[in-house]
Structure formats: structure tokens, C-alpha cells
Scaffold this motif. Structure first.
Motif, PDB file in Angstrom:
ATOM      1  N   THR A  75       0.832  -1.202   0.000  1.00 51.91           N
ATOM      2  CA  THR A  75       0.000   0.000   0.000  1.00 51.91           C
ATOM      3  C   THR A  75       0.866   1.251   0.000  1.00 51.91           C
ATOM      4  O   THR A  75       0.604   2.203  -0.746  1.00 51.91           O
ATOM      5  N   GLN A  76       1.905   1.244   0.815  1.00 50.36           N
ATOM      6  CA  GLN A  76       2.806   2.391   0.884  1.00 50.36           C
ATOM      7  C   GLN A  76       3.525   2.605  -0.451  1.00 50.36           C
ATOM      8  O   GLN A  76       3.664   3.739  -0.910  1.00 50.36           O
ATOM      9  N   LEU A  78       2.435   1.746  -3.431  1.00 54.11           N
ATOM     10  CA  LEU A  78       1.460   2.262  -4.391  1.00 54.11           C
ATOM     11  C   LEU A  78       1.188   3.749  -4.163  1.00 54.11           C
ATOM     12  O   LEU A  78       1.080   4.517  -5.127  1.00 54.11           O
ATOM     13  N   GLU A  79       1.089   4.153  -2.901  1.00 54.59           N
ATOM     14  CA  GLU A  79       0.895   5.570  -2.599  1.00 54.59           C
ATOM     15  C   GLU A  79       2.082   6.396  -3.080  1.00 54.59           C
ATOM     16  O   GLU A  79       1.914   7.476  -3.653  1.00 54.59           O
ATOM     17  N   LEU A  80       3.291   5.897  -2.847  1.00 58.82           N
ATOM     18  CA  LEU A  80       4.487   6.608  -3.295  1.00 58.82           C
ATOM     19  C   LEU A  80       4.560   6.673  -4.815  1.00 58.82           C
ATOM     20  O   LEU A  80       4.994   7.690  -5.379  1.00 58.82           O
ATOM     21  N   GLN A  81       4.137   5.614  -5.489  1.00 58.89           N
ATOM     22  CA  GLN A  81       4.108   5.630  -6.955  1.00 58.89           C
ATOM     23  C   GLN A  81       3.127   6.682  -7.466  1.00 58.89           C
ATOM     24  O   GLN A  81       3.422   7.413  -8.414  1.00 58.89           O
ATOM     25  N   ASN A  82       1.949   6.761  -6.821  1.00 57.81           N
ATOM     26  CA  ASN A  82       0.963   7.772  -7.211  1.00 57.81           C
ATOM     27  C   ASN A  82       1.505   9.176  -6.974  1.00 57.81           C
ATOM     28  O   ASN A  82       1.323  10.065  -7.808  1.00 57.81           O
ATOM     29  N   THR A  83       2.169   9.371  -5.847  1.00 60.18           N
ATOM     30  CA  THR A  83       2.762  10.676  -5.542  1.00 60.18           C
ATOM     31  C   THR A  83       3.827  11.028  -6.569  1.00 60.18           C
ATOM     32  O   THR A  83       3.888  12.164  -7.059  1.00 60.18           O
ATOM     33  N   ASP A  86       2.124  12.037  -9.775  1.00 58.73           N
ATOM     34  CA  ASP A  86       1.576  13.395  -9.650  1.00 58.73           C
ATOM     35  C   ASP A  86       2.685  14.435  -9.763  1.00 58.73           C
ATOM     36  O   ASP A  86       2.515  15.461 -10.434  1.00 58.73           O
TER      37      ASP A  86
END
Length: 133
Positions: A75-76, A78-83, A86
Motif C-alpha cells: 500500500t505504501q 502504491l501511494e508513493l508511486q501515485n505521488t 503526480d
């Protein structure tokens, strides 16, 4: 397969009288007084210790903790990839805006230069300055 045909002189384990354990014999003939079935086996996860169920429970809890940690890390990530995605999009848009503003700045600078050269207010009045141009 050819090795098995050449080794006919070697007796099978069932035929070797030194290896055959008769069930009617007492346990004194067995090494350490125990059959091989009662020994701990790493292949079958059987244990002769009474706390083996406790150990397997701890192993299951550790496995559950590992799965939870893995899920949290995924999960972490994936969040970092999204960030990162962006931020990359933001960098691209800032680059485009920068190029657009540079181009506009260049056009405005050229326009101002043309206005200054056309206006008599910005013309040089001294003869030495006129010679330098």
C-alpha cells in the motif's frame, strides 16, 4: 536406468536382513529405543515435543504478521508511486508553462526594443554615442 540393471547384485532394502525391523521385536533393538516414526522430521513438520502445536501457532501468527506487513508495504509503495506520478505531471506542466512564459517574455522584449528604437525619446543626442552605434 542402466545402473539399476547392472546393480542386480545389490539387495533391496526389504531383502537385507540387517535393515528389516520386525514388528514383534522389542524396542531395545532400535537405535535410542525409538522407531524412526517418532523422530522429529523436517520434511513432514511432525514433532515429538509436546509444545509443537504452540510452535505452529506462533509460526502462523508470524506468517499473519508478515502478510500484514507485506500488505502495508505494498500500500505504501502504491501511494508513493501515485505521488511520484503526480509530481512528474506537475514538473511537466511547470516546464510547459516556463517555455510559454519565456516565449512571451521574448516577444515582449522584442516589442519594447522596437518601440524604443522608433521613439525619439530613447534616441541618443550626443554625437559620440551616435558614432558608437
Amino acid at each position: 536406468m542402466s545402473l539399476m540393471n547392472n546393480d542386480d547384485s545389490i539387495p533391496n532394502m526389504d531383502e537385507d536382513p540387517q535393515v528389516v525391523i520386525h514388528e514383534d521385536e522389542p524396542a531395545t533393538h532400535m537405535p535410542n529405543g525409538r522407531s524412526m516414526d517418532s523422530l522429529r522430521s523436517s520434511f513432514t513438520n511432525r514433532s515429538s515435543t509436546p509444545d509443537s502445536s504452540h510452535n505452529s501457532l506462533e509460526a502462523m501468527e508470524m506468517a499473519q504478521d508478515d502478510r500484514e506487513e507485506k500488505a502495508r508495504l505494498i500500500t505504501q509503495v502504491l501511494e508513493l508511486q501515485n505521488t511520484l506520478d503526480d509530481l512528474s505531471q506537475r514538473v511537466d506542466s511547470v516546464k510547459e508553462e516556463n517555455l510559454k512564459l519565456r516565449s512571451e517574455n521574448q516577444v515582449l522584449g522584442q516589442y519594447i526594443e522596437n518601440l524604443m528604437s522608433a521613439s525619439s525619446v530613447f534616441q541618443s543626442t550626443s554625437p559620440s554615442a551616435a558614432k558608437k552605434k
